[in-house]
Motif scaffolding. Structure first.
Motif, PDB file in Angstrom:
ATOM      1  N   GLY A   8       3.973 -15.248   9.716  1.00  0.00           N
ATOM      2  CA  GLY A   8       4.272 -15.194   8.286  1.00  0.00           C
ATOM      3  C   GLY A   8       5.759 -15.339   8.070  1.00  0.00           C
ATOM      4  N   GLY A   9       6.172 -15.202   6.832  1.00  0.00           N
ATOM      5  CA  GLY A   9       7.582 -15.270   6.499  1.00  0.00           C
ATOM      6  C   GLY A   9       7.805 -14.540   5.194  1.00  0.00           C
TER       7      GLY A   9
ATOM      8  N   ASP B  81       3.715  -7.274   0.500  1.00  0.00           N
ATOM      9  CA  ASP B  81       2.450  -7.167   1.218  1.00  0.00           C
ATOM     10  C   ASP B  81       2.382  -5.992   2.180  1.00  0.00           C
ATOM     11  OD1 ASP B  81       4.102  -8.321   3.141  1.00  0.00           O
ATOM     12  OD2 ASP B  81       3.384 -10.329   2.691  1.00  0.00           O
TER      13      ASP B  81
ATOM     14  N   ALA C  87       5.229  -1.960  -7.130  1.00  0.00           N
ATOM     15  CA  ALA C  87       3.857  -1.816  -7.638  1.00  0.00           C
ATOM     16  C   ALA C  87       3.783  -2.274  -9.087  1.00  0.00           C
ATOM     17  CB  ALA C  87       3.403  -0.367  -7.518  1.00  0.00           C
TER      18      ALA C  87
ATOM     19  N   THR D 276      -0.351  -4.505  13.452  1.00  0.00           N
ATOM     20  CA  THR D 276       0.603  -5.609  13.395  1.00  0.00           C
ATOM     21  C   THR D 276       0.316  -6.530  12.215  1.00  0.00           C
ATOM     22  OG1 THR D 276       1.435  -7.598  14.541  1.00  0.00           O
ATOM     23  CG2 THR D 276      -0.700  -6.755  15.282  1.00  0.00           C
ATOM     24  N   GLY D 277       1.363  -6.827  11.473  1.00  0.00           N
ATOM     25  CA  GLY D 277       1.219  -7.668  10.293  1.00  0.00           C
ATOM     26  C   GLY D 277       1.478  -9.131  10.592  1.00  0.00           C
ATOM     27  N   GLU D 278       2.375  -9.404  11.577  1.00  0.00           N
ATOM     28  CA  GLU D 278       2.678 -10.808  11.847  1.00  0.00           C
ATOM     29  C   GLU D 278       3.170 -11.078  13.263  1.00  0.00           C
ATOM     30  OE1 GLU D 278       5.613 -11.880   8.916  1.00  0.00           O
ATOM     31  OE2 GLU D 278       7.179 -10.683   9.837  1.00  0.00           O
TER      32      GLU D 278
ATOM     33  N   VAL E 203      -2.531  -9.219  11.591  1.00  0.00           N
ATOM     34  CA  VAL E 203      -2.889 -10.128  12.692  1.00  0.00           C
ATOM     35  C   VAL E 203      -3.385  -9.333  13.902  1.00  0.00           C
ATOM     36  CG1 VAL E 203      -1.350 -11.992  11.976  1.00  0.00           C
ATOM     37  CG2 VAL E 203      -0.492 -10.253  13.544  1.00  0.00           C
ATOM     38  N   THR E 204      -3.986  -8.174  13.623  1.00  0.00           N
ATOM     39  CA  THR E 204      -4.409  -7.308  14.717  1.00  0.00           C
ATOM     40  C   THR E 204      -5.773  -7.746  15.245  1.00  0.00           C
ATOM     41  OG1 THR E 204      -3.395  -5.579  13.364  1.00  0.00           O
ATOM     42  CG2 THR E 204      -4.421  -4.903  15.438  1.00  0.00           C
TER      43      THR E 204
ATOM     44  N   VAL F 168      -3.081  -6.950   3.023  1.00  0.00           N
ATOM     45  CA  VAL F 168      -3.126  -8.412   2.945  1.00  0.00           C
ATOM     46  C   VAL F 168      -2.500  -9.078   4.165  1.00  0.00           C
ATOM     47  CG1 VAL F 168      -3.239  -8.518   0.438  1.00  0.00           C
ATOM     48  CG2 VAL F 168      -1.027  -8.583   1.555  1.00  0.00           C
ATOM     49  N   LYS F 169      -1.673  -8.368   4.890  1.00  0.00           N
ATOM     50  CA  LYS F 169      -1.036  -9.015   6.036  1.00  0.00           C
ATOM     51  C   LYS F 169      -1.446  -8.295   7.312  1.00  0.00           C
ATOM     52  CE  LYS F 169       3.316 -11.237   6.819  1.00  0.00           C
ATOM     53  NZ  LYS F 169       4.686 -10.767   6.654  1.00  0.00           N
TER      54      LYS F 169
ATOM     55  N   THR G 237       1.574  -2.789   9.160  1.00  0.00           N
ATOM     56  CA  THR G 237       1.371  -2.985   7.721  1.00  0.00           C
ATOM     57  C   THR G 237       0.702  -1.735   7.167  1.00  0.00           C
ATOM     58  OG1 THR G 237       1.010  -5.338   8.077  1.00  0.00           O
ATOM     59  CG2 THR G 237       0.411  -4.485   5.937  1.00  0.00           C
TER      60      THR G 237
ATOM     61  N   ASP H  52       6.231  -3.643  13.689  1.00  0.00           N
ATOM     62  CA  ASP H  52       5.618  -4.592  12.750  1.00  0.00           C
ATOM     63  C   ASP H  52       4.278  -4.092  12.216  1.00  0.00           C
ATOM     64  OD1 ASP H  52       4.875  -7.135  11.529  1.00  0.00           O
ATOM     65  OD2 ASP H  52       3.697  -7.535  13.337  1.00  0.00           O
TER      66      ASP H  52
ATOM     67  N   HIS I 150       8.638  -6.222   4.223  1.00  0.00           N
ATOM     68  CA  HIS I 150       8.113  -7.255   3.315  1.00  0.00           C
ATOM     69  C   HIS I 150       7.339  -6.484   2.244  1.00  0.00           C
ATOM     70  CE1 HIS I 150       9.321 -10.233   6.192  1.00  0.00           C
ATOM     71  NE2 HIS I 150       8.447  -9.859   7.092  1.00  0.00           N
TER      72      HIS I 150
ATOM     73  N   CYS J 152       5.420 -15.396   2.175  1.00  0.00           N
ATOM     74  CA  CYS J 152       3.976 -15.535   2.374  1.00  0.00           C
ATOM     75  C   CYS J 152       3.136 -14.732   1.382  1.00  0.00           C
ATOM     76  CB  CYS J 152       3.591 -15.258   3.811  1.00  0.00           C
ATOM     77  SG  CYS J 152       3.839 -13.592   4.303  1.00  0.00           S
ATOM     78  N   LEU J 153       3.743 -13.832   0.625  1.00  0.00           N
ATOM     79  CA  LEU J 153       2.948 -13.150  -0.406  1.00  0.00           C
ATOM     80  C   LEU J 153       2.416 -14.186  -1.396  1.00  0.00           C
ATOM     81  CD1 LEU J 153       2.017 -10.459  -1.738  1.00  0.00           C
ATOM     82  CD2 LEU J 153       4.114 -10.549  -3.090  1.00  0.00           C
TER      83      LEU J 153
ATOM     84  N   ASN K 120       4.149  -5.066   4.715  1.00  0.00           N
ATOM     85  CA  ASN K 120       4.463  -5.296   6.128  1.00  0.00           C
ATOM     86  C   ASN K 120       5.836  -4.682   6.442  1.00  0.00           C
ATOM     87  OD1 ASN K 120       4.738  -8.331   8.195  1.00  0.00           O
ATOM     88  ND2 ASN K 120       4.385  -6.234   8.769  1.00  0.00           N
TER      89      ASN K 120
ATOM     90  N   PRO L  87      -0.813   0.212   3.320  1.00  0.00           N
ATOM     91  CA  PRO L  87      -1.007   0.091   1.870  1.00  0.00           C
ATOM     92  C   PRO L  87       0.307   0.512   1.219  1.00  0.00           C
ATOM     93  CG  PRO L  87      -2.797   1.332   2.886  1.00  0.00           C
ATOM     94  CD  PRO L  87      -1.726   1.181   3.926  1.00  0.00           C
ATOM     95  N   ARG L  88       0.801  -0.303   0.331  1.00  0.00           N
ATOM     96  CA  ARG L  88       2.159  -0.096  -0.181  1.00  0.00           C
ATOM     97  C   ARG L  88       2.396   1.290  -0.755  1.00  0.00           C
ATOM     98  NH1 ARG L  88       2.381  -2.383  -4.254  1.00  0.00           N
ATOM     99  NH2 ARG L  88       1.181  -4.285  -3.878  1.00  0.00           N
TER     100      ARG L  88
ATOM    101  N   GLU M 209      -2.262  -2.916  -5.431  1.00  0.00           N
ATOM    102  CA  GLU M 209      -2.239  -3.256  -4.003  1.00  0.00           C
ATOM    103  C   GLU M 209      -2.981  -4.573  -3.768  1.00  0.00           C
ATOM    104  OE1 GLU M 209      -1.210  -1.198  -1.228  1.00  0.00           O
ATOM    105  OE2 GLU M 209      -0.456   0.466  -2.432  1.00  0.00           O
TER     106      GLU M 209
END
Ligand SMILES: Cc1cc2nc3c(=O)[nH]c(=O)nc-3n(C[C@H](O)[C@H](O)[C@H](O)COP(=O)(O)OP(=O)(O)OC[C@H]3O[C@@H](n4cnc5c(N)ncnc54)[C@H](O)[C@@H]3O)c2cc1C
Lengths: 408, 497
Positions: free
Chosen positions: B163-164, B387, B250, B426-428, A154-155, A151-152, B355, B353, B384, B167-168, B389, B357-358, A63
């Motif tokens: 982001g886009g 990351d 992963a 929110t991630g982005e 924007v909160t 990692v991402k 995020t 939107d 995404h 962005c990772l 998201n 933990p994967r 992660e």
């Protein structure tokens, strides 16, 4: 001698700050104290020692995330992630050598508070760019958090960015979450010899704009390069370019770079092991380590537009007899100046103001650091904003007051 | 709209004519728009469920005009909402009925391209894509690439820390911005950063980035530009389950590979995208991954081999590697068109939107299916993957009474779930109006107070974009107060040395 309060956990930190507030006392925040010599020489009523807050609390390599208590030794974290073939990509420098402190002693909290980075800054960013989440106690004695463990995010406002590089003047960080990244499988360094500073900066700009995908570019004046083992025998100045990645990629990019740089001058190479030790020396600025025969030179750290680095270096060399180590493709100028009562502050500040950027006096005797500004003075509206930001976190000025600027 | 905005101030509204005249004095010509019809295009942003006509629209062209407008509004106690292209998906640019809508579209010049320092200095109304286009002839580009990049502006990107898909590996806006010019609500003009790296004092640029237009108006931005990767190739990999796909992600990262892009789609999203763009996506899989490697050819080929090997070990049902630029773009076409594709199968959709933990992906997808049944609304997921998201698209029909509200509640439950599993709201896309009232799910009152104190340092009267981000607005004086009772606190149990 001032009191030292050794916090055992985050609750202790909150209590200590509340107590200081109640008593109207100021606190110096320290991890293991390795960077105590940096900043204005100010005085505090007591020291709040955070090194007892130690231990990695979460590490999930897949992660790309690690959480640790703020006093955890950086060396412990770096060893742990290395075992999973990862690294802290921001390549935190160790100020130990230039400050005359044993190397390898810093904590993760200190690394963040000083926003450390290294030669890879130009590609991978500084501590700020890898700092995902924090728990901290403000100078109001209030515990708050920001960010998270993903990692991402924007909160809300990114308070992590603000705490990175705030030198403990806003809040005492207790828990820190950072991004970890895979370590490159291999690396090599291409060397170019005997360029003057201006030509070296041009060569570095060319390399940065090429397909070389350079992860570090530095230029060492002849006397400076001679103090690093890997380049001790070089004839003249050394300009170095690091390539990191998987072996086939490093090989391909090496030929790209060699073709690009051949017109500049004679070329050389450092293999993986030599490359690692060379960049560690550049990272820690060991050519300016605090062990010199004729009194310590004053040491300035100057961040500027890369194409202006050589202008600054040239002026400081001509007018103050500086020795220069350029990192970040010319954007980071380490200038060692013969000792003087004011560390040549006026010359450094006007020179940097012309080129754009900022300068921090990293090493000078305490009386000098009390007499001249250590951090770049800010113009009035910005200084006022800085002060308001500080007051939002620490209105009574309890935490490290005066460390960055008088009254901040 | 369930989220309540601050009540309009009648004392301001009765002065409308006078205010419009004063603003015309600052921004002459057609820069002040006061007719209802002409203000209509500004009544909402990308979060179209929320609409509000502003009191007046102002389109300044110079920093001096921005400073003049803000200074005037500060003195007169008038609220201001900055706006770029209005593509925000969280209602960040939603106007206020008693406020000035400050449109930054006329700040559309690229001021400087500096290849030696690898930066571009642009005005905030320049679109994201225009920056890359301005430098592409020299083989450079601006890395953050939101899917809205043909329309959204750099000013909006800075405000939202956008982001886009890349962005990772290359970072989001905050990792790619070096400096800005910022006008405070008082009209003071500041410069933060420049062409150099890192702040000399506090990293205020880092705070302004992602501040959703609440701290100051950005009038110039210095961005880093990078050399374009020499080559890029993508793998399109189908999996029988999202668990397998998640496992593959992963393992790719675990193997030390950070792809340029790594996107996942679930069954409904794959089908919608394939029906729309015919990218050749497999339809008999439950999850699809696009893994793009970029860099020198030797590196890309080498890593693609490894990715394929890993995919085989994760029960991949299909795996195709792009063999031409056309094919690579085709792989992406479906993903890039995922939103409009979903728009074709449902009258309306609501894009979330969060995020996570994967590793929590399978759990979150399962719970989302349960919620989908509970609310009686379909959901498609694009993700995404690298990351964590997640963009769940909730399908609804606004013409059916109550469906929008149900969609919003469903969305809120998804975001609470993201927080519950260790993720964020929110991630982005930003908090804006949309997620404002969910902030307490993630932050304590003390956390939010500390953020608001920062707001107060920049905007003491809370006039800049109020009603966004924070669920309750405290007065700055109240937030600034200290609650210390001298001498009362003693902590004998702390070890002292
Ligand atoms: C189809 C679609 C796809 C999208 N894809 C992505 C994606 O992949 N990644 C992503 O991150 N986002 C995405 N978005 C969201 C949106 O495009 C971004 O948030 C974008 O940055 C907003 O830019 P804008 O110019 O439209 O800003 P606006 O929507 O006009 O404003 C956004 C915020 O910025 C503030 N603001 C604007 N300009 C300034 C300024 N000069 N100074 C101060 N504040 C300012 C506004 O007040 C507001 O709070 C997408 C949106 C759509 C509609």
């Amino acid at each position: 001698m001032a009191d030292t309060i050794k916090a055992r956990d985050a609750a202790d930190v909150e209590q200590a700050i509340c107590a200081a507030l109640g008593d109207g006392r100021t606190l110096e925040l320290t991890g293991r104290g390795t960077k105590r010599g940096i900043g204005r020489a100010a005085q505090w009523d007591a020291t709040l020692d955070l090194s007892g807050l130690s231990g990695v609390t979460l590490y999930e390599p897949e992660e790309l995330v690690l959480s640790a208590k703020a006093g955890t030794p950086l060396a412990e974290i770096e060893a742990l992630v290395a075992a999973s073939k990862q690294q802290l990509a921001f390549e935190p420098m160790d100020y130990g050598p230039v400050l005359g402190v044993a190397p390898g002693g810093g904590t993760i909290g200190g690394a963040i508070a000083a926003n450390l980075s290294g030669p890879r800054r130009i590609k991978a960013g500084a501590a700020r760019d890898h700092f995902l989440g924090v728990n901290a106690v403000s100078g109001r004695g209030e515990t708050f958090k920001s960010g998270g463990r993903v990692v991402k995010n924007v909160t809300g406002y990114d308070l992590c960015k603000l705490l990175a590089g705030s030198w403990g003047t806003l809040a005492a960080m207790t828990d820190i979450t950072i991004k970890t990244l895979p370590r490159a499988e291999t690396e090599a360094t291409v060397l170019v010899f005997a360029l003057d500073d201006g030509a070296a900066c041009k060569a570095m700009a060319a390399a940065m704009g090429s397909y070389g995908d350079v992860s570090a570019a530095a230029h060492l004046q002849p006397a400076v390069g001679a103090r690093i083992a890997a380049t001790a025998n070089a004839v003249g100045a050394v300009t170095a370019f690091r390539l990191e990645g998987v072996a086939p990629s490093v090989a391909q990019r090496k030929s790209v770079l060699e073709a690009l740089l051949a017109p500049f001058s004679a070329l050389g190479t450092l293999d993986e092991a030599a490359s690692r030790s060379f960049w560690r020396a550049v990272r820690d600025v060991t050519p300016f380590a605090a062990f010199r025969p004729f009194g310590e030179p004053d040491l300035w750290r100057i961040s500027t537009a890369p194409a202006r680095g050589a202008d600054i270096g040239r002026k400081l060399t001509e007018q103050a007899g500086a020795e220069i180590l350029y990192d970040w493709a010319g954007g980071l100028v380490w200038a060692a100046l013969p000792p003087s009562a004011d560390a040549n502050a006026a010359l450094v500040r006007t020179t940097v103001a012309e080129a754009g950027g900022h300068a921090t006096l990293i090493r000078a005797p305490a009386p000098v650091r009390a007499a001249v500004e250590v951090f770049t003075p800010e113009p009035p509206p910005l200084a006022a904003l800085t002060r308001r930001v500080r007051e939002g976190f620490d209105p009574n000025g309890v935490l490290n007051p005066g460390r960055m600027w008088a009254g901040v | 709209m369930p989220v309540a905005m601050p009540l309009p101030d009648d004392a301001v509204l009765v002065r409308r004519a006078e205010i419009v005249a004063a603003l015309r004095g600052i921004v002459p010509g057609e820069g002040v728009i006061a007719s209802e019809e002409a203000m209509r295009p500004y009544e909402s942003d990308g979060l179209t469920a929320y609409r509000q006509l502003p009191m007046v629209v102002v389109l300044p062209e110079t920093t001096a005009q921005v400073a003049g407008v803000l200074g005037y509004c500060h003195r007169e106690g008038i609220k201001v909402v900055p706006r770029g292209a209005g593509t925000s998906l969280s209602g960040g640019a939603l106007p206020l009925g008693d406020g000035v809508l400050l449109g930054m579209a006329k700040f559309n010049r690229i001021r400087e391209i500096d290849f030696d320092n690898r930066v571009a200095v642009v005005e905030p109304g320049v679109t994201n894509l225009a920056v890359s286009q301005a430098v592409e002839q020299a083989g450079f580009y601006y890395a953050p690439d939101p899917s809205s990049q043909i329309a959204c502006t750099i000013g909006g990107n800075v405000a939202e820390n956008s982001g886009g898909v890349h962005c990772l590996k290359y970072g989001v806006t905050t990792n790619n911005v070096l400096g800005c010019e910022l006008v405070l609500m008082t009209g003071e003009v500041l410069r933060l950063g420049g062409k150099h790296l890192d702040a000399g004092g506090y990293d205020l640029l880092g705070i302004v980035t992602g501040s959703e237009g609440l701290l100051g108006v950005v009038t110039e931005v210095t961005v880093r530009i990078l050399k374009k990767p020499q080559t890029a190739r993508a793998a399109l990999i189908g999996f029988p389950s999202s668990e397998d796909a998640g496992d593959c992600v992963a393992r790719i990262i675990g193997a030390g590979i950070i792809p340029g892009g790594m996107e996942m789609m679930d069954g409904p999203a794959i089908k919608a995208a394939e029906d729309f763009v015919h990218a050749g996506y497999p339809l008999d899989v439950e999850a699809l991954l696009i893994v793009e490697l970029d860099g020198p050819a030797a590196e890309v080929d080498h890593l693609l081999e490894r990715v394929q090997e890993i995919a085989r070990g994760c029960c991949a049902a299909t795996c195709r590697i792009s063999n031409s630029e056309e094919e690579r773009l085709l792989f992406w076409a479906g993903r890039k068109a995922a939103f409009p594709a979903v728009g074709r199968i449902s009258p309306d959709y609501y894009c979330m939107d969060g995020t996570i933990p994967r590793a929590k992906l399978p759990l979150v997808l399962k719970r989302m299916q349960e919620l989908s049944r509970q609310y009686g609304l379909r959901v498609a997921n694009v993700f995404h993957a690298g990351d964590g998201n997640l963009h769940p698209l909730i399908l609804y029909d606004a013409n059916r009474p109550g469906e929008l509200e149900r969609a919003e509640e469903f969305g809120a439950d998804i975001l609470r779930l993201c927080v519950e599993v260790g993720g964020v709201l929110t991630g982005e896309h930003g908090v804006g109006v949309e997620k404002r009232d969910l902030m307490p799910a993630m932050f304590t009152p003390a956390d939010l107070d500390q953020q608001q104190r920062l707001k107060c340092a920049f905007d003491d009267k809370s006039l800049l974009n109020p009603g966004k981000v924070f669920p309750t607005l405290h007065r700055c004086a109240e937030l600034g107060r200290m609650h210390v009772h001298a001498g009362k606190v003693a902590f004998p149990d702390l070890p002292r040395f």
